[in-house]
Motif scaffolding. Structure first.
Motif, PDB file in Angstrom:
ATOM      1  N   CYS A 224      34.750  40.648  27.527  1.00  0.00           N
ATOM      2  CA  CYS A 224      34.305  39.979  26.312  1.00  0.00           C
ATOM      3  C   CYS A 224      33.038  40.661  25.796  1.00  0.00           C
ATOM      4  CB  CYS A 224      34.031  38.518  26.641  1.00  0.00           C
ATOM      5  SG  CYS A 224      33.883  37.478  25.201  1.00  0.00           S
ATOM      6  N   PRO A 225      32.921  40.842  24.486  1.00  0.00           N
ATOM      7  CA  PRO A 225      31.701  41.469  23.949  1.00  0.00           C
ATOM      8  C   PRO A 225      30.488  40.556  24.067  1.00  0.00           C
ATOM      9  CG  PRO A 225      33.097  40.694  22.169  1.00  0.00           C
ATOM     10  CD  PRO A 225      33.869  40.486  23.446  1.00  0.00           C
ATOM     11  N   ASN A 226      29.336  41.135  23.895  1.00  0.00           N
ATOM     12  CA  ASN A 226      28.080  40.411  23.876  1.00  0.00           C
ATOM     13  C   ASN A 226      27.914  39.801  22.481  1.00  0.00           C
ATOM     14  OD1 ASN A 226      25.319  39.788  23.556  1.00  0.00           O
ATOM     15  ND2 ASN A 226      24.776  41.220  25.160  1.00  0.00           N
ATOM     16  N   PHE A 227      27.664  38.528  22.407  1.00  0.00           N
ATOM     17  CA  PHE A 227      27.534  37.845  21.121  1.00  0.00           C
ATOM     18  C   PHE A 227      26.079  37.591  20.734  1.00  0.00           C
ATOM     19  CE2 PHE A 227      31.768  36.736  22.552  1.00  0.00           C
ATOM     20  CZ  PHE A 227      32.510  37.010  21.404  1.00  0.00           C
ATOM     21  N   SER A 228      25.140  38.125  21.463  1.00  0.00           N
ATOM     22  CA  SER A 228      23.739  37.780  21.221  1.00  0.00           C
ATOM     23  C   SER A 228      23.218  38.268  19.875  1.00  0.00           C
ATOM     24  CB  SER A 228      22.852  38.298  22.352  1.00  0.00           C
ATOM     25  OG  SER A 228      22.889  39.693  22.421  1.00  0.00           O
ATOM     26  N   ASN A 229      23.910  39.176  19.208  1.00  0.00           N
ATOM     27  CA  ASN A 229      23.463  39.631  17.886  1.00  0.00           C
ATOM     28  C   ASN A 229      23.910  38.708  16.760  1.00  0.00           C
ATOM     29  OD1 ASN A 229      22.147  41.860  18.898  1.00  0.00           O
ATOM     30  ND2 ASN A 229      23.938  43.167  18.724  1.00  0.00           N
ATOM     31  N   LEU A 230      24.790  37.756  17.057  1.00  0.00           N
ATOM     32  CA  LEU A 230      25.257  36.823  16.034  1.00  0.00           C
ATOM     33  C   LEU A 230      24.326  35.607  16.003  1.00  0.00           C
ATOM     34  CD1 LEU A 230      29.108  37.006  16.694  1.00  0.00           C
ATOM     35  CD2 LEU A 230      27.782  38.203  14.947  1.00  0.00           C
ATOM     36  N   LYS A 231      23.172  35.788  15.400  1.00  0.00           N
ATOM     37  CA  LYS A 231      22.119  34.772  15.435  1.00  0.00           C
ATOM     38  C   LYS A 231      22.459  33.500  14.674  1.00  0.00           C
ATOM     39  CE  LYS A 231      18.604  38.215  16.130  1.00  0.00           C
ATOM     40  NZ  LYS A 231      17.435  38.906  15.642  1.00  0.00           N
ATOM     41  N   SER A 232      23.412  33.563  13.738  1.00  0.00           N
ATOM     42  CA  SER A 232      23.789  32.367  12.974  1.00  0.00           C
ATOM     43  C   SER A 232      25.068  31.715  13.501  1.00  0.00           C
ATOM     44  CB  SER A 232      23.952  32.724  11.493  1.00  0.00           C
ATOM     45  OG  SER A 232      24.955  33.707  11.335  1.00  0.00           O
ATOM     46  N   LEU A 233      25.551  32.146  14.663  1.00  0.00           N
ATOM     47  CA  LEU A 233      26.775  31.596  15.235  1.00  0.00           C
ATOM     48  C   LEU A 233      26.572  30.140  15.649  1.00  0.00           C
ATOM     49  CD1 LEU A 233      29.672  32.461  15.988  1.00  0.00           C
ATOM     50  CD2 LEU A 233      28.813  32.981  18.268  1.00  0.00           C
ATOM     51  N   ILE A 234      27.461  29.277  15.175  1.00  0.00           N
ATOM     52  CA  ILE A 234      27.409  27.852  15.497  1.00  0.00           C
ATOM     53  C   ILE A 234      28.574  27.471  16.409  1.00  0.00           C
ATOM     54  CG2 ILE A 234      27.587  25.520  14.526  1.00  0.00           C
ATOM     55  CD1 ILE A 234      26.138  26.605  12.044  1.00  0.00           C
ATOM     56  N   THR A 235      29.759  28.023  16.135  1.00  0.00           N
ATOM     57  CA  THR A 235      30.959  27.699  16.907  1.00  0.00           C
ATOM     58  C   THR A 235      31.667  28.972  17.317  1.00  0.00           C
ATOM     59  OG1 THR A 235      31.284  25.615  15.732  1.00  0.00           O
ATOM     60  CG2 THR A 235      33.204  26.544  16.834  1.00  0.00           C
ATOM     61  N   LEU A 236      32.032  29.054  18.597  1.00  0.00           N
ATOM     62  CA  LEU A 236      32.811  30.168  19.125  1.00  0.00           C
ATOM     63  C   LEU A 236      33.927  29.594  19.981  1.00  0.00           C
ATOM     64  CD1 LEU A 236      33.261  33.214  19.633  1.00  0.00           C
ATOM     65  CD2 LEU A 236      31.754  32.974  21.617  1.00  0.00           C
ATOM     66  N   ALA A 237      35.182  29.886  19.612  1.00  0.00           N
ATOM     67  CA  ALA A 237      36.337  29.393  20.355  1.00  0.00           C
ATOM     68  C   ALA A 237      37.176  30.590  20.801  1.00  0.00           C
ATOM     69  CB  ALA A 237      37.162  28.451  19.485  1.00  0.00           C
ATOM     70  N   LEU A 238      37.162  30.855  22.102  1.00  0.00           N
ATOM     71  CA  LEU A 238      37.922  31.965  22.686  1.00  0.00           C
ATOM     72  C   LEU A 238      38.930  31.469  23.716  1.00  0.00           C
ATOM     73  CD1 LEU A 238      35.018  34.511  23.245  1.00  0.00           C
ATOM     74  CD2 LEU A 238      36.684  34.479  21.389  1.00  0.00           C
ATOM     75  N   GLU A 239      39.210  30.197  23.740  1.00  0.00           N
ATOM     76  CA  GLU A 239      40.062  29.563  24.744  1.00  0.00           C
ATOM     77  C   GLU A 239      41.480  30.149  24.718  1.00  0.00           C
ATOM     78  OE1 GLU A 239      43.255  26.820  25.555  1.00  0.00           O
ATOM     79  OE2 GLU A 239      42.438  26.813  23.554  1.00  0.00           O
ATOM     80  N   GLY A 240      42.061  30.266  25.916  1.00  0.00           N
ATOM     81  CA  GLY A 240      43.466  30.621  26.033  1.00  0.00           C
ATOM     82  C   GLY A 240      43.804  32.081  25.806  1.00  0.00           C
ATOM     83  N   ASN A 241      42.921  32.969  26.161  1.00  0.00           N
ATOM     84  CA  ASN A 241      43.183  34.399  26.074  1.00  0.00           C
ATOM     85  C   ASN A 241      43.215  34.989  27.484  1.00  0.00           C
ATOM     86  OD1 ASN A 241      43.246  35.209  23.117  1.00  0.00           O
ATOM     87  ND2 ASN A 241      41.398  33.977  23.173  1.00  0.00           N
ATOM     88  N   PHE A 242      43.040  36.281  27.588  1.00  0.00           N
ATOM     89  CA  PHE A 242      43.003  36.968  28.877  1.00  0.00           C
ATOM     90  C   PHE A 242      41.700  37.745  29.023  1.00  0.00           C
ATOM     91  CE2 PHE A 242      47.420  36.334  27.757  1.00  0.00           C
ATOM     92  CZ  PHE A 242      47.916  35.747  28.905  1.00  0.00           C
ATOM     93  N   LEU A 243      40.620  37.202  28.479  1.00  0.00           N
ATOM     94  CA  LEU A 243      39.316  37.847  28.543  1.00  0.00           C
ATOM     95  C   LEU A 243      38.780  37.768  29.965  1.00  0.00           C
ATOM     96  CD1 LEU A 243      37.967  36.396  25.215  1.00  0.00           C
ATOM     97  CD2 LEU A 243      38.721  38.742  25.625  1.00  0.00           C
ATOM     98  N   SER A 244      38.122  38.829  30.395  1.00  0.00           N
ATOM     99  CA  SER A 244      37.673  38.903  31.787  1.00  0.00           C
ATOM    100  C   SER A 244      36.228  39.382  31.863  1.00  0.00           C
ATOM    101  CB  SER A 244      38.594  39.838  32.573  1.00  0.00           C
ATOM    102  OG  SER A 244      38.590  41.126  32.001  1.00  0.00           O
ATOM    103  N   GLY A 245      35.759  39.556  33.099  1.00  0.00           N
ATOM    104  CA  GLY A 245      34.390  40.000  33.319  1.00  0.00           C
ATOM    105  C   GLY A 245      33.446  38.821  33.358  1.00  0.00           C
TER     106      GLY A 245
END
Length: 111
Positions: A15-36
């Motif tokens: 999964c990528p680093n999301f720390s640059n998305l300073k205005s992010l309020i909602t993130l939904a990544l459920e039900g994938n095959f993301l790892s790490g």
């Protein structure tokens, strides 16, 4: 960007680093095959809701005390380690950690 919904898209890999998305309020990544490891949300100070459940994430649940607006977090994965003390999480409503291999005392969980 304030809202990202990529649930159930068969996404894989780290999964990528999301720390640059300073205005992010909602993130939904459920039900994938993301790892790490769980990605960083260091600069997402207004993040309210994120769902990382039902992926292949491994490792520790990171400290999220700096996310003082967070209301919902889903970590339903294969995570290990101690249950962290999230002492500053006064706005947290839902914290889902089922199907992991966590340890520690629930009495030490201060919300």
């Amino acid at each position: 960007m304030t809202f990202m919904d990529l649930r159930r898209n068969n996404l894989g890999g780290n999964c990528p680093n999301f720390s640059n998305l300073k205005s992010l309020i909602t993130l939904a990544l459920e039900g994938n095959f993301l790892s790490g490891p769980i990605p960083s949300f260091d600069n997402c100070r207004i993040l309210i809701h994120y769902d990382l459940g039902h992926n292949l994430f491994q490792g520790l649940i990171p400290d999220h005390n700096h996310l003082d607006k967070l209301q919902y977090a889903d970590f339903n994965n294969k995570l290990t380690g101690l249950i962290l003390i999230w002492s500053g999480m006064k706005s947290l409503i839902g914290w889902y950690v089922q199907n992991n291999n966590l340890s520690g005392l629930l009495s030490r969980l201060y919300l």
